[in-house]
Design a protein around this motif. Structure first.
Motif, short mmCIF file in Angstrom:
data_model
loop_
_atom_site.label_atom_id
_atom_site.label_comp_id
_atom_site.label_asym_id
_atom_site.label_seq_id
_atom_site.Cartn_x
_atom_site.Cartn_y
_atom_site.Cartn_z
N TRP A 198 0.83 -1.21 0.00
CA TRP A 198 0.00 0.00 0.00
C TRP A 198 0.86 1.26 0.00
N VAL A 235 -3.55 4.92 4.55
CA VAL A 235 -3.55 4.16 3.31
C VAL A 235 -4.27 5.00 2.25
N CYS A 282 -10.51 0.75 2.04
CA CYS A 282 -9.47 0.47 1.04
C CYS A 282 -9.82 -0.76 0.21
#
Lengths: 83, 83, 83, 83, 83
Positions: free
Chosen positions: D22, D38, D61
């Protein structure tokens, strides 16, 4: 996630079952606040790390049965201003 | 997880069902803020402890049906600077 | 869990479905911050209470379908210094 | 959700498994506090973004196995006072 | 839950999938801190509202797949001191 510095370790002989066997690090925020985190990455005193809190902390140490609310997510190599 | 000191106990005859039968400790943060925690380890006033918050607090007392957001995770023996 | 004092009630005719029918109390922290909590124990203005936050708040009112992040967990009778 | 500005990226070669691969952005709050998030939307330094924290961060995410407690939820185009 | 005032709306063309189609309101706390919340009740600028945070925020908007950590739970009509 927060940026913190490792300052030392915590010695606790009497713990709840879900936290036995873990290294517990004392971390200091940039403003000087101390916290305690589970350390699955092997950080050393002086290292700057980032931490995951909340339910992510339980998953980040690889075992959601660990009863932590703060886990070291990685050791910061450096921080790139990008611009 | 946070570092706090036990200052006493809380007497509450009227509680929600998920918190009956638990010892409730009053804790003080290094900055003087008071909180209330479930105590599964048997801490005494004056002890320094670390606490688990959030969903970890429910699991840390051994019964996730306990409706706490703060549980004592261990009694601090001492704190090793590591360096 | 936090120690707070009940200061009054909140009147909201327009609510999300998961909070209908609940008594909503306005609470004040020792530092003066106001919060709103679901009250399953029947606290009165002036009472000192302790509160459960996060996912514990949903369970503490007896119905995890209640969309609260703060629930009164008990009314404080007195607070014993223990030492 | 919070309003923050992207200030740069974080380089961490040693991470827990759930955070590999990430992009990690360093964000600054209006009061100057730094956090790490993130980035699933591709924000650039200087962008103002809003962030999701807690369990929402894991879902935001696109993979709840990601061990984050802070995820960028969108890039702010502008902010309409509405009145 | 917190008491906040709606100050406006947020325009974000680039968002994570779990936040598309939602009205995002900018809220201001009594101390002036700004936050962003999903609005399932149709609040207008100037309205005082209370908000649910954490996992309750996901449920409060009627769809736990919404990746929010803050949702407006109701519009405050008035606030009754009770005493």
């Amino acid at each position: 996630m927060e940026i913190m510095q490792v300052t030392g370790s915590l010695v606790c002989s009497q713990r709840v079952p879900g936290l036995e066997h873990w290294n517990l690090r004392v971390l200091r925020s940039p403003k000087g606040k101390l916290s305690v985190a589970v350390d699955p990455v092997g950080a050393s005193p002086g290292n700057w790390v980032f931490t995951a809190s909340g339910s992510a902390a339980r998953f980040a140490c690889g075992n959601p049965e660990t009863h932590t609310d703060l886990t070291i997510g990685g050791i910061i190599d450096f921080w790139e201003p990008d611009g």
